[in-house]
Scaffold this motif. Structure first.
Motif, PDB file in Angstrom:
ATOM      1  N   SER A  63      -9.483   5.458  -3.239  1.00 33.88           N
ATOM      2  CA  SER A  63      -8.231   4.706  -3.395  1.00 33.88           C
ATOM      3  C   SER A  63      -8.001   3.801  -2.185  1.00 33.88           C
ATOM      4  CB  SER A  63      -7.042   5.654  -3.604  1.00 33.88           C
ATOM      5  OG  SER A  63      -6.838   6.467  -2.475  1.00 33.88           O
TER       6      SER A  63
ATOM      7  N   VAL B 206       0.851  -1.204   0.000  1.00 33.18           N
ATOM      8  CA  VAL B 206       0.000   0.000   0.000  1.00 33.18           C
ATOM      9  C   VAL B 206       0.882   1.248   0.000  1.00 33.18           C
ATOM     10  CG1 VAL B 206      -1.676   1.352   1.343  1.00 33.18           C
ATOM     11  CG2 VAL B 206      -1.982  -1.115   1.094  1.00 33.18           C
TER      12      VAL B 206
ATOM     13  N   ALA C 215      -2.070   5.352  -6.606  1.00 33.20           N
ATOM     14  CA  ALA C 215      -3.482   5.006  -6.381  1.00 33.20           C
ATOM     15  C   ALA C 215      -4.321   6.271  -6.248  1.00 33.20           C
ATOM     16  CB  ALA C 215      -3.604   4.152  -5.132  1.00 33.20           C
TER      17      ALA C 215
ATOM     18  N   TRP D 228      -7.435  -6.338  -0.832  1.00 32.30           N
ATOM     19  CA  TRP D 228      -7.068  -7.243   0.266  1.00 32.30           C
ATOM     20  C   TRP D 228      -8.080  -8.387   0.373  1.00 32.30           C
ATOM     21  CZ3 TRP D 228      -3.536  -8.837   3.648  1.00 32.30           C
ATOM     22  CH2 TRP D 228      -3.962  -9.515   4.793  1.00 32.30           C
TER      23      TRP D 228
ATOM     24  N   TYR E 165      -4.826  -3.926  -9.019  1.00 28.95           N
ATOM     25  CA  TYR E 165      -5.441  -2.898  -8.166  1.00 28.95           C
ATOM     26  C   TYR E 165      -6.174  -1.854  -9.016  1.00 28.95           C
ATOM     27  CZ  TYR E 165      -5.784   1.302  -5.349  1.00 28.95           C
ATOM     28  OH  TYR E 165      -6.263   2.434  -4.737  1.00 28.95           O
TER      29      TYR E 165
ATOM     30  N   LYS F 153       0.537   3.997  -2.863  1.00 29.86           N
ATOM     31  CA  LYS F 153      -0.518   4.916  -2.434  1.00 29.86           C
ATOM     32  C   LYS F 153      -0.592   6.182  -3.293  1.00 29.86           C
ATOM     33  CE  LYS F 153       2.355   6.779   1.296  1.00 29.86           C
ATOM     34  NZ  LYS F 153       2.597   6.741   2.751  1.00 29.86           N
TER      35      LYS F 153
ATOM     36  N   GLU G  79     -10.432   2.572  -0.230  1.00 30.60           N
ATOM     37  CA  GLU G  79     -11.458   1.531  -0.294  1.00 30.60           C
ATOM     38  C   GLU G  79     -11.058   0.444  -1.298  1.00 30.60           C
ATOM     39  OE1 GLU G  79     -13.915   1.585   1.904  1.00 30.60           O
ATOM     40  OE2 GLU G  79     -14.523  -0.372   1.135  1.00 30.60           O
TER      41      GLU G  79
ATOM     42  N   PHE H 288      -8.047  -0.467  -1.963  1.00 30.10           N
ATOM     43  CA  PHE H 288      -7.036  -1.322  -1.318  1.00 30.10           C
ATOM     44  C   PHE H 288      -7.725  -2.356  -0.415  1.00 30.10           C
ATOM     45  CE2 PHE H 288      -3.683   1.954  -2.191  1.00 30.10           C
ATOM     46  CZ  PHE H 288      -2.799   1.099  -2.828  1.00 30.10           C
ATOM     47  N   VAL H 289      -8.790  -1.943   0.261  1.00 27.65           N
ATOM     48  CA  VAL H 289      -9.534  -2.879   1.120  1.00 27.65           C
ATOM     49  C   VAL H 289     -10.131  -3.996   0.256  1.00 27.65           C
ATOM     50  CG1 VAL H 289     -11.518  -3.122   2.680  1.00 27.65           C
ATOM     51  CG2 VAL H 289     -10.040  -1.122   2.859  1.00 27.65           C
TER      52      VAL H 289
END
Lengths: 189, 154
Positions: free
Chosen positions: A50, A25, A32, A58, A74, A29, A52, A54-55
């Protein structure tokens, strides 16, 4: 751990290692955020979308092919989230097509005189409005190259198309932007 | 001849983009210079792209503060944790509510000692509360989606 390769970090994340995912991340970041900003043109929403994405990444990390570039995966998730957000917001009070001046930043020193400052603001808004009028695929490639400085090879990977296609799409996008700006800057272009 | 024109046009598009971005190699640079020297339309286009680049270079995107970057992973991490917490909370609540409803029906409605009027009254109260809760939740969700002043501090 920060020196681990991306493949190794993805493999560790797939085993539930949040610290490894945190390193990924932190690596991506900025890209993103700027990618999201390119879609939604709003600082806070770009931050939110951006993060959200990543969540969501994951949550789907086990499906990722560790040998492939993480950002490509991503970016697909982020792009879908942004498009959904744009669709939602287009029915509300303030559409994204309006210029959000918080999205733009002055790159010159603060010592400029007021007149130049106003001219610069007008220029920024005009350019931004012209970018907003482009087709989505033109705007996307322009944002990736012009404002996020991705290389042609990186754009080719992100958009999953050959480098030759990247070049011709970039050419079309810049040409379209040039034509939109000609009306505003007839004396300049 | 037509095919050759198409090839040189594609080649020019790639070269002019590289030239705008300052990515031309030495050999590409010499090819590009030959192309624009031979073709005034290409030369004009190159000049226009150069001016466009000067204009777009004056526009940069907003860069978040260092503090915002520092908090970025923390925010993602909190969302990861809260996602799991919400899932557990929702699952647990549903489980408890389901069991409580089952026990309530079993012990209240099936009991022969409770008068019918009380049963009807309690049913009406719970139905009303349920309908009110649903209505308030729906209203709040609707306002959150469409309120243009939601970012205004009151």
């Amino acid at each position: 751990m920060t020196l681990l390769t991306e493949t190794e970090l993805i493999r560790r994340s797939q085993k539930g290692d949040k610290h490894a995912f945190g390193i990924i991340v932190n690596r991506y970041k900025k890209r993103a955020y700027f990618s999201a900003l390119g879609f939604v043109h709003h600082h806070e929403r770009a931050m939110d979308l951006s993060q959200e994405a990543f969540v969501k990444t994951w949550q789907a990390i086990k499906k990722i092919d560790a040998s492939r570039n993480f950002f490509t995966w991503y970016y697909t998730i982020l792009k879908n989230s942004c498009i959904n957000e744009i669709r939602k917001i287009s029915t509300s009070a303030k559409p994204y097509s309006q210029v959000d001046t918080n999205t733009l930043e002055d790159i010159e020193d603060y010592g400029m005189d007021t007149l130049r400052s106003i001219e610069k603001d007008e220029l920024k808004q005009t350019v931004w409005q012209a970018i907003n009028q482009l087709k989505e695929n033109e705007r996307e490639i322009l944002m990736l190259r012009e404002f996020q400085n991705f290389s042609y090879a990186e754009i080719s990977e992100i958009l999953n198309c050959p480098q030759g296609t990247v070049m011709s799409r970039l050419y079309s996008a810049r040409k379209a932007l040039k034509e939109k700006l000609t009306t505003y800057f007839s004396d300049e272009i | 001849m037509k095919k050759l024109d198409n090839i040189s046009k594609d080649r020019f598009q790639a070269l002019v983009m590289k030239a705008v971005d300052g990515d031309l190699s030495e050999s590409e640079k010499s090819t590009f210079e030959t192309l624009i020297a031979q073709n005034p339309i290409y030369k004009k286009e190159w000049e226009e792209f150069k001016k466009l680049k000067e204009v777009t270079d004056k526009v940069q995107l907003y860069e978040p503060t260092q503090e915002e970057w520092d908090m970025y992973w923390n925010n993602v991490y909190n969302r990861l944790e809260r996602g799991l917490a919400w899932l557990l909370l929702s699952f647990g609540t549903l489980l408890i509510l389901g069991f409580a409803t089952y026990k309530f029906i079993e012990e209240f409605y099936l009991s022969p000692n409770i008068p019918l009027i009380i049963t009807i009254g309690i049913t009406a109260v719970f139905s009303g509360l349920f309908a009110l809760t649903l209505s308030i939740i729906r209203e709040k969700l609707h306002i959150r989606k469409t309120d243009p002043y939601k970012e205004v501090q009151r």
